[in-house]
Design an enzyme around this catalytic site. Structure first.
Site, PDB file in Angstrom:
ATOM      1  N   CYS A  15       0.968  -1.279  -0.081  1.00  0.00           N
ATOM      2  CA  CYS A  15       0.168   0.222   0.182  1.00  0.00           C
ATOM      3  C   CYS A  15       0.908   1.443   0.037  1.00  0.00           C
ATOM      4  O   CYS A  15       2.037   1.352  -0.710  1.00  0.00           O
ATOM      5  CB  CYS A  15      -0.993  -0.190   1.195  1.00  0.00           C
ATOM      6  SG  CYS A  15      -2.351   1.028   1.350  1.00  0.00           S
ATOM      7  N   THR A  16       0.584   2.198   0.889  1.00  0.00           N
ATOM      8  CA  THR A  16       1.129   3.593   0.814  1.00  0.00           C
ATOM      9  C   THR A  16       2.659   3.242   1.533  1.00  0.00           C
ATOM     10  O   THR A  16       3.315   4.374   1.741  1.00  0.00           O
ATOM     11  CB  THR A  16       0.397   4.680   1.811  1.00  0.00           C
ATOM     12  OG1 THR A  16       0.165   4.049   2.732  1.00  0.00           O
ATOM     13  CG2 THR A  16      -0.642   4.893   0.938  1.00  0.00           C
TER      14      THR A  16
END
Lengths: 220, 220
Positions: free
Chosen positions: A120-121
Protein backbone atom coordinates in the site's frame (compact mmCIF):
# COMPACT_ATOMS: atom_id res chain seq x y z
CA UNK A 1 17.29 -24.15 -0.58
CA UNK A 2 16.86 -21.36 -3.15
CA UNK A 3 20.10 -19.54 -3.90
CA UNK A 4 18.62 -16.24 -2.76
CA UNK A 5 18.39 -17.53 0.79
CA UNK A 6 21.62 -19.48 0.92
CA UNK A 7 23.57 -16.66 2.46
CA UNK A 8 21.50 -16.52 5.61
CA UNK A 9 19.73 -19.19 7.57
CA UNK A 10 17.55 -18.47 9.45
CA UNK A 11 15.85 -15.91 7.25
CA UNK A 12 15.91 -12.73 9.28
CA UNK A 13 12.69 -10.78 8.63
CA UNK A 14 11.66 -7.40 9.97
CA UNK A 15 8.53 -5.27 9.84
CA UNK A 16 8.25 -1.55 10.58
CA UNK A 17 5.39 -0.25 12.74
CA UNK A 18 4.38 3.41 13.13
CA UNK A 19 1.27 5.06 14.60
CA UNK A 20 -1.58 4.80 12.11
CA UNK A 21 -0.31 1.74 10.24
CA UNK A 22 -3.05 -0.16 8.40
CA UNK A 23 -3.68 -3.42 10.27
CA UNK A 24 -4.15 -5.66 7.23
CA UNK A 25 -1.03 -4.22 5.52
CA UNK A 26 0.92 -5.81 8.36
CA UNK A 27 -1.06 -8.93 9.19
CA UNK A 28 -1.89 -10.12 5.67
CA UNK A 29 1.82 -10.58 4.90
CA UNK A 30 2.72 -11.65 8.45
CA UNK A 31 0.04 -14.33 8.54
CA UNK A 32 1.65 -15.83 5.42
CA UNK A 33 5.10 -15.56 7.01
CA UNK A 34 3.82 -17.02 10.28
CA UNK A 35 2.66 -20.14 8.43
CA UNK A 36 5.89 -20.21 6.39
CA UNK A 37 7.92 -20.13 9.61
CA UNK A 38 6.34 -23.39 10.80
CA UNK A 39 8.28 -25.07 7.97
CA UNK A 40 11.33 -22.80 7.61
CA UNK A 41 13.85 -21.38 10.02
CA UNK A 42 13.01 -17.68 10.46
CA UNK A 43 13.24 -14.81 12.91
CA UNK A 44 11.05 -11.70 13.00
CA UNK A 45 11.93 -8.27 14.38
CA UNK A 46 8.95 -5.93 14.90
CA UNK A 47 10.59 -2.52 14.74
CA UNK A 48 9.42 0.94 15.81
CA UNK A 49 10.65 4.08 17.52
CA UNK A 50 10.31 2.65 21.04
CA UNK A 51 9.18 -0.67 22.57
CA UNK A 52 5.78 0.80 23.51
CA UNK A 53 2.82 -0.84 21.72
CA UNK A 54 2.06 0.86 18.40
CA UNK A 55 -1.55 1.74 17.56
CA UNK A 56 -3.41 1.65 14.27
CA UNK A 57 -5.20 4.84 15.37
CA UNK A 58 -5.04 7.09 12.34
CA UNK A 59 -4.63 10.85 12.07
CA UNK A 60 -7.99 12.50 11.44
CA UNK A 61 -10.00 9.67 12.99
CA UNK A 62 -9.56 9.92 16.77
CA UNK A 63 -12.90 8.23 17.42
CA UNK A 64 -12.33 5.25 15.14
CA UNK A 65 -11.54 1.88 16.71
CA UNK A 66 -7.93 0.70 16.81
CA UNK A 67 -5.55 -2.04 17.94
CA UNK A 68 -2.02 -1.97 19.36
CA UNK A 69 0.86 -4.30 18.52
CA UNK A 70 4.03 -4.84 20.57
CA UNK A 71 7.43 -4.11 18.96
CA UNK A 72 10.41 -6.34 19.68
CA UNK A 73 13.11 -3.84 18.64
CA UNK A 74 13.62 -0.13 18.10
CA UNK A 75 15.11 1.47 15.00
CA UNK A 76 18.31 1.78 17.08
CA UNK A 77 18.40 -1.86 18.26
CA UNK A 78 17.13 -3.68 15.15
CA UNK A 79 19.16 -6.76 14.24
CA UNK A 80 20.64 -7.49 10.82
CA UNK A 81 17.85 -8.26 8.34
CA UNK A 82 17.43 -10.16 5.09
CA UNK A 83 13.82 -9.13 4.43
CA UNK A 84 12.11 -5.88 5.42
CA UNK A 85 8.33 -5.40 5.21
CA UNK A 86 7.05 -1.82 5.11
CA UNK A 87 3.29 -1.37 5.59
CA UNK A 88 1.23 1.67 4.70
CA UNK A 89 -1.68 3.43 6.33
CA UNK A 90 -2.89 6.93 7.01
CA UNK A 91 0.01 7.33 9.44
CA UNK A 92 2.47 7.43 6.54
CA UNK A 93 1.28 10.99 5.76
CA UNK A 94 1.33 12.26 9.34
CA UNK A 95 3.83 14.70 10.84
CA UNK A 96 4.66 12.22 13.63
CA UNK A 97 8.47 12.13 13.97
CA UNK A 98 8.32 8.32 13.92
CA UNK A 99 7.67 8.59 10.19
CA UNK A 100 10.95 10.42 9.56
CA UNK A 101 12.71 7.84 11.75
CA UNK A 102 11.14 5.04 9.72
CA UNK A 103 12.27 6.63 6.46
CA UNK A 104 15.83 7.02 7.78
CA UNK A 105 15.79 3.39 8.93
CA UNK A 106 14.68 2.19 5.48
CA UNK A 107 17.42 4.27 3.84
CA UNK A 108 20.09 2.94 6.23
CA UNK A 109 19.09 -0.73 6.19
CA UNK A 110 18.31 -1.11 2.50
CA UNK A 111 21.90 -1.87 1.35
CA UNK A 112 22.07 -4.93 3.63
CA UNK A 113 18.67 -6.35 2.61
CA UNK A 114 18.18 -9.27 0.27
CA UNK A 115 14.50 -8.37 -0.17
CA UNK A 116 12.26 -5.35 0.42
CA UNK A 117 8.45 -5.70 0.36
CA UNK A 118 6.18 -2.66 0.65
CA UNK A 119 2.41 -2.78 0.98
CA UNK A 120 0.00 0.00 0.00
CA UNK A 121 1.31 3.48 0.86
CA UNK A 122 4.39 1.89 2.41
CA UNK A 123 5.93 2.49 -1.01
CA UNK A 124 5.63 6.20 -0.24
CA UNK A 125 7.98 5.74 2.72
CA UNK A 126 10.41 3.72 0.58
CA UNK A 127 10.22 6.40 -2.14
CA UNK A 128 10.98 9.15 0.38
CA UNK A 129 13.93 7.06 1.59
CA UNK A 130 15.24 7.13 -1.99
CA UNK A 131 15.48 3.35 -2.26
CA UNK A 132 12.99 3.23 -5.14
CA UNK A 133 14.96 5.73 -7.27
CA UNK A 134 15.12 4.49 -10.85
CA UNK A 135 12.93 1.50 -10.02
CA UNK A 136 9.48 0.43 -11.16
CA UNK A 137 7.02 0.46 -8.24
CA UNK A 138 3.32 0.62 -7.40
CA UNK A 139 1.19 1.81 -4.49
CA UNK A 140 -2.35 2.32 -3.19
CA UNK A 141 -4.70 3.34 -5.99
CA UNK A 142 -7.12 5.58 -4.08
CA UNK A 143 -4.35 7.97 -2.99
CA UNK A 144 -2.16 7.40 -6.05
CA UNK A 145 -1.60 11.08 -6.83
CA UNK A 146 -0.53 11.90 -3.30
CA UNK A 147 1.96 9.01 -3.03
CA UNK A 148 3.49 9.26 -6.49
CA UNK A 149 4.08 13.00 -5.93
CA UNK A 150 6.49 12.03 -3.13
CA UNK A 151 9.17 11.12 -5.67
CA UNK A 152 9.62 11.89 -9.37
CA UNK A 153 12.64 9.54 -9.44
CA UNK A 154 10.43 6.42 -9.27
CA UNK A 155 8.93 4.77 -12.36
CA UNK A 156 5.43 4.46 -10.89
CA UNK A 157 3.31 1.68 -12.44
CA UNK A 158 -0.40 2.48 -11.99
CA UNK A 159 -1.95 -0.72 -13.32
CA UNK A 160 -0.52 -3.48 -11.11
CA UNK A 161 -1.50 -5.68 -8.17
CA UNK A 162 2.22 -5.71 -7.44
CA UNK A 163 5.51 -4.87 -9.14
CA UNK A 164 8.92 -6.56 -8.83
CA UNK A 165 12.11 -4.69 -9.72
CA UNK A 166 15.23 -6.50 -8.66
CA UNK A 167 14.92 -7.26 -4.97
CA UNK A 168 12.14 -4.71 -4.40
CA UNK A 169 8.52 -5.91 -4.30
CA UNK A 170 5.87 -3.17 -4.06
CA UNK A 171 2.15 -3.89 -3.84
CA UNK A 172 -1.07 -2.03 -4.39
CA UNK A 173 -3.43 -1.24 -1.50
CA UNK A 174 -3.92 -3.21 1.71
CA UNK A 175 -5.13 -6.72 0.76
CA UNK A 176 -2.68 -6.78 -2.17
CA UNK A 177 -0.02 -7.32 0.49
CA UNK A 178 -1.20 -10.93 0.75
CA UNK A 179 -0.68 -11.48 -2.99
CA UNK A 180 2.75 -9.86 -3.13
CA UNK A 181 3.89 -11.88 -0.11
CA UNK A 182 2.69 -15.17 -1.59
CA UNK A 183 4.38 -14.22 -4.89
CA UNK A 184 7.60 -13.50 -3.00
CA UNK A 185 7.32 -16.83 -1.16
CA UNK A 186 6.78 -18.58 -4.49
CA UNK A 187 9.93 -16.98 -5.93
CA UNK A 188 11.97 -17.63 -2.80
CA UNK A 189 10.69 -20.96 -1.46
CA UNK A 190 8.93 -22.43 -4.50
CA UNK A 191 5.40 -22.65 -5.83
CA UNK A 192 4.46 -25.65 -3.71
CA UNK A 193 5.18 -23.77 -0.52
CA UNK A 194 3.23 -20.71 -1.73
CA UNK A 195 0.27 -22.92 -2.62
CA UNK A 196 0.46 -24.75 0.69
CA UNK A 197 0.26 -21.48 2.60
CA UNK A 198 -2.52 -20.01 0.43
CA UNK A 199 -4.55 -23.20 0.86
CA UNK A 200 -3.86 -23.23 4.59
CA UNK A 201 -5.30 -19.73 4.95
CA UNK A 202 -8.04 -20.55 2.40
CA UNK A 203 -6.96 -17.62 0.26
CA UNK A 204 -7.74 -17.53 -3.46
CA UNK A 205 -4.60 -15.93 -4.86
CA UNK A 206 -4.34 -13.34 -7.57
CA UNK A 207 -1.34 -14.77 -9.37
CA UNK A 208 -1.18 -12.26 -12.24
CA UNK A 209 0.61 -9.10 -11.06
CA UNK A 210 -1.23 -7.05 -13.70
CA UNK A 211 -4.67 -8.17 -12.40
CA UNK A 212 -5.72 -4.82 -10.93
CA UNK A 213 -9.37 -3.74 -11.22
CA UNK A 214 -8.78 -0.92 -8.75
CA UNK A 215 -6.53 1.12 -11.07
CA UNK A 216 -9.45 1.46 -13.48
CA UNK A 217 -11.96 1.97 -10.65
CA UNK A 218 -9.96 4.92 -9.37
CA UNK A 219 -9.45 6.38 -12.87
CA UNK A 220 -5.78 5.54 -13.38
CA UNK B 1 -29.83 3.40 10.12
CA UNK B 2 -30.72 -0.27 9.69
CA UNK B 3 -33.23 -1.53 12.24
CA UNK B 4 -30.76 -4.11 13.53
CA UNK B 5 -28.54 -1.35 14.89
CA UNK B 6 -31.23 1.00 16.13
CA UNK B 7 -31.14 -0.35 19.64
CA UNK B 8 -27.53 0.60 20.28
CA UNK B 9 -25.44 3.48 19.03
CA UNK B 10 -22.48 3.33 19.12
CA UNK B 11 -22.15 -0.24 17.91
CA UNK B 12 -20.26 -2.01 20.69
CA UNK B 13 -17.93 -4.58 19.14
CA UNK B 14 -15.66 -7.05 20.89
CA UNK B 15 -13.02 -9.55 19.82
CA UNK B 16 -11.61 -12.43 21.85
CA UNK B 17 -7.86 -13.08 21.92
CA UNK B 18 -6.14 -16.22 23.24
CA UNK B 19 -2.57 -17.55 22.89
CA UNK B 20 -2.12 -19.04 19.44
CA UNK B 21 -4.85 -17.07 17.70
CA UNK B 22 -4.39 -16.84 13.92
CA UNK B 23 -3.34 -13.28 13.09
CA UNK B 24 -5.39 -12.89 9.90
CA UNK B 25 -8.52 -14.34 11.56
CA UNK B 26 -8.44 -11.24 13.76
CA UNK B 27 -7.04 -8.56 11.50
CA UNK B 28 -8.94 -9.38 8.30
CA UNK B 29 -12.28 -8.62 10.01
CA UNK B 30 -10.85 -5.85 12.21
CA UNK B 31 -9.32 -4.02 9.25
CA UNK B 32 -12.81 -3.91 7.71
CA UNK B 33 -14.29 -2.72 11.02
CA UNK B 34 -11.51 -0.16 11.45
CA UNK B 35 -12.45 1.42 8.11
CA UNK B 36 -16.17 1.13 8.96
CA UNK B 37 -15.56 2.98 12.22
CA UNK B 38 -14.26 6.04 10.35
CA UNK B 39 -17.85 6.50 9.11
CA UNK B 40 -19.90 4.97 11.94
CA UNK B 41 -19.93 5.39 15.69
CA UNK B 42 -18.32 2.27 17.18
CA UNK B 43 -16.35 1.00 20.14
CA UNK B 44 -14.07 -2.04 20.27
CA UNK B 45 -13.18 -4.16 23.28
CA UNK B 46 -10.18 -6.48 22.79
CA UNK B 47 -10.83 -9.17 25.37
CA UNK B 48 -8.62 -11.84 26.91
CA UNK B 49 -7.82 -13.48 30.23
CA UNK B 50 -5.56 -10.64 31.43
CA UNK B 51 -4.39 -7.30 30.02
CA UNK B 52 -0.99 -8.76 29.09
CA UNK B 53 -0.27 -8.78 25.34
CA UNK B 54 -1.53 -11.97 23.66
CA UNK B 55 0.77 -13.82 21.27
CA UNK B 56 0.01 -15.67 18.05
CA UNK B 57 2.65 -18.24 19.09
CA UNK B 58 1.02 -21.57 18.45
CA UNK B 59 1.27 -24.85 20.34
CA UNK B 60 3.65 -27.20 18.59
CA UNK B 61 5.60 -24.43 16.86
CA UNK B 62 7.76 -22.76 19.53
CA UNK B 63 10.33 -21.64 16.94
CA UNK B 64 7.85 -20.06 14.54
CA UNK B 65 7.64 -16.27 14.37
CA UNK B 66 4.81 -14.51 16.21
CA UNK B 67 3.24 -11.16 17.10
CA UNK B 68 1.57 -9.86 20.27
CA UNK B 69 -1.56 -7.72 20.51
CA UNK B 70 -2.67 -5.67 23.52
CA UNK B 71 -6.08 -6.42 25.10
CA UNK B 72 -8.26 -3.58 26.38
CA UNK B 73 -10.44 -5.69 28.70
CA UNK B 74 -10.45 -9.03 30.48
CA UNK B 75 -13.25 -11.59 30.36
CA UNK B 76 -14.21 -10.25 33.81
CA UNK B 77 -14.22 -6.55 32.83
CA UNK B 78 -15.62 -6.74 29.29
CA UNK B 79 -18.31 -4.13 28.58
CA UNK B 80 -21.75 -4.87 27.12
CA UNK B 81 -21.44 -5.92 23.49
CA UNK B 82 -23.60 -5.90 20.37
CA UNK B 83 -21.15 -7.79 18.15
CA UNK B 84 -18.62 -10.44 19.19
CA UNK B 85 -15.88 -11.67 16.85
CA UNK B 86 -14.31 -15.05 17.67
CA UNK B 87 -11.13 -15.93 15.76
CA UNK B 88 -9.59 -19.34 15.34
CA UNK B 89 -6.06 -20.64 15.27
CA UNK B 90 -4.03 -23.56 16.56
CA UNK B 91 -4.54 -22.18 20.07
CA UNK B 92 -8.21 -23.18 19.99
CA UNK B 93 -7.15 -26.82 20.45
CA UNK B 94 -4.64 -26.21 23.22
CA UNK B 95 -5.04 -27.09 26.88
CA UNK B 96 -4.34 -23.48 27.90
CA UNK B 97 -6.94 -22.51 30.53
CA UNK B 98 -7.60 -19.29 28.57
CA UNK B 99 -9.49 -21.42 26.05
CA UNK B 100 -11.95 -22.66 28.69
CA UNK B 101 -12.34 -19.07 29.89
CA UNK B 102 -13.03 -17.92 26.34
CA UNK B 103 -15.66 -20.64 25.89
CA UNK B 104 -17.35 -19.65 29.15
CA UNK B 105 -17.30 -16.00 28.07
CA UNK B 106 -18.92 -16.84 24.72
CA UNK B 107 -21.61 -18.87 26.52
CA UNK B 108 -22.30 -16.08 29.02
CA UNK B 109 -22.30 -13.14 26.61
CA UNK B 110 -24.18 -14.73 23.72
CA UNK B 111 -27.72 -13.95 24.98
CA UNK B 112 -26.97 -10.20 24.99
CA UNK B 113 -25.38 -10.11 21.52
CA UNK B 114 -27.09 -8.82 18.41
CA UNK B 115 -24.49 -10.51 16.21
CA UNK B 116 -21.85 -13.24 16.55
CA UNK B 117 -19.16 -13.72 13.90
CA UNK B 118 -16.70 -16.60 14.04
CA UNK B 119 -13.71 -17.08 11.76
CA UNK B 120 -12.03 -20.39 10.94
CA UNK B 121 -11.77 -22.72 13.96
CA UNK B 122 -13.37 -20.01 16.11
CA UNK B 123 -16.60 -21.86 15.34
CA UNK B 124 -15.16 -24.73 17.39
CA UNK B 125 -15.07 -22.48 20.44
CA UNK B 126 -18.64 -21.31 19.78
CA UNK B 127 -19.73 -24.92 19.31
CA UNK B 128 -18.14 -25.94 22.62
CA UNK B 129 -19.96 -23.00 24.25
CA UNK B 130 -23.21 -24.51 22.98
CA UNK B 131 -24.30 -21.37 21.17
CA UNK B 132 -24.34 -23.10 17.78
CA UNK B 133 -26.68 -25.87 18.98
CA UNK B 134 -29.35 -26.49 16.36
CA UNK B 135 -27.79 -23.95 14.01
CA UNK B 136 -26.17 -24.24 10.59
CA UNK B 137 -22.47 -23.33 10.76
CA UNK B 138 -19.17 -23.80 8.97
CA UNK B 139 -15.47 -23.85 9.89
CA UNK B 140 -11.92 -24.34 8.61
CA UNK B 141 -11.79 -27.01 5.90
CA UNK B 142 -8.34 -28.50 6.56
CA UNK B 143 -9.22 -29.48 10.13
CA UNK B 144 -12.93 -30.02 9.46
CA UNK B 145 -13.15 -33.46 11.09
CA UNK B 146 -11.49 -32.27 14.29
CA UNK B 147 -13.70 -29.19 14.67
CA UNK B 148 -17.02 -30.75 13.72
CA UNK B 149 -16.38 -33.57 16.20
CA UNK B 150 -16.55 -30.95 18.97
CA UNK B 151 -20.34 -30.85 18.75
CA UNK B 152 -22.91 -33.18 17.21
CA UNK B 153 -25.63 -30.62 17.99
CA UNK B 154 -24.51 -28.30 15.19
CA UNK B 155 -25.71 -28.63 11.58
CA UNK B 156 -22.23 -28.37 10.05
CA UNK B 157 -22.19 -27.12 6.44
CA UNK B 158 -19.01 -28.29 4.69
CA UNK B 159 -19.33 -26.49 1.37
CA UNK B 160 -19.50 -22.79 2.29
CA UNK B 161 -17.30 -19.71 2.38
CA UNK B 162 -19.58 -18.60 5.19
CA UNK B 163 -22.96 -19.51 6.71
CA UNK B 164 -25.59 -17.26 8.29
CA UNK B 165 -28.16 -18.67 10.72
CA UNK B 166 -30.13 -16.01 12.50
CA UNK B 167 -27.66 -13.66 14.13
CA UNK B 168 -24.76 -16.11 13.89
CA UNK B 169 -22.25 -15.74 11.05
CA UNK B 170 -19.61 -18.48 10.80
CA UNK B 171 -16.87 -18.47 8.17
CA UNK B 172 -14.48 -20.93 6.66
CA UNK B 173 -10.72 -20.69 7.24
CA UNK B 174 -8.64 -17.57 7.91
CA UNK B 175 -9.06 -15.25 4.89
CA UNK B 176 -12.78 -16.12 4.69
CA UNK B 177 -13.12 -13.87 7.73
CA UNK B 178 -12.78 -10.87 5.42
CA UNK B 179 -15.67 -12.09 3.26
CA UNK B 180 -17.99 -12.88 6.16
CA UNK B 181 -17.29 -9.50 7.73
CA UNK B 182 -17.99 -7.63 4.51
CA UNK B 183 -21.19 -9.67 4.08
CA UNK B 184 -22.20 -8.76 7.63
CA UNK B 185 -21.44 -5.09 6.96
CA UNK B 186 -23.54 -5.29 3.79
CA UNK B 187 -26.48 -6.73 5.71
CA UNK B 188 -26.10 -4.30 8.60
CA UNK B 189 -24.92 -1.05 6.99
CA UNK B 190 -25.88 -1.56 3.34
CA UNK B 191 -24.17 -2.68 0.17
CA UNK B 192 -22.67 0.73 -0.61
CA UNK B 193 -20.78 0.75 2.66
CA UNK B 194 -19.54 -2.82 2.14
CA UNK B 195 -18.35 -1.91 -1.37
CA UNK B 196 -16.71 1.27 -0.13
CA UNK B 197 -14.70 -0.68 2.45
CA UNK B 198 -13.76 -3.49 0.05
CA UNK B 199 -12.59 -0.95 -2.52
CA UNK B 200 -10.70 0.98 0.13
CA UNK B 201 -8.72 -2.12 1.08
CA UNK B 202 -8.51 -3.16 -2.61
CA UNK B 203 -10.13 -6.48 -1.80
CA UNK B 204 -11.93 -8.47 -4.48
CA UNK B 205 -14.84 -9.92 -2.53
CA UNK B 206 -16.29 -13.40 -2.73
CA UNK B 207 -19.96 -12.43 -2.56
CA UNK B 208 -21.44 -15.92 -2.97
CA UNK B 209 -21.38 -17.73 0.39
CA UNK B 210 -21.34 -21.10 -1.41
CA UNK B 211 -18.18 -20.18 -3.37
CA UNK B 212 -15.79 -22.55 -1.59
CA UNK B 213 -13.07 -24.31 -3.60
CA UNK B 214 -11.37 -25.45 -0.39
CA UNK B 215 -14.13 -27.87 0.65
CA UNK B 216 -13.47 -29.86 -2.52
CA UNK B 217 -9.69 -29.42 -2.21
CA UNK B 218 -9.77 -30.99 1.24
CA UNK B 219 -12.14 -33.78 0.17
CA UNK B 220 -15.35 -32.62 1.86
Amino acid sequence: MPESLAKSTPLRAGVILFPGFQALDVFGPLDCLNVLSRNHDMTLAIISSTLEPVSTESPGFPNAISQSVVPTHTFATAPALDLLLVPGGLGTRSTNPVIEEAISFIRDVYPQLSHLITVCTGSGLAARAGVLDGKRATSNKLVWAEITAMSTSVDWVPHARWVVDGNVWTSSGVSAGIDVTLAWIEKTFGSEEASRIANRIEYIRHEDPSDDPFAKMYGL
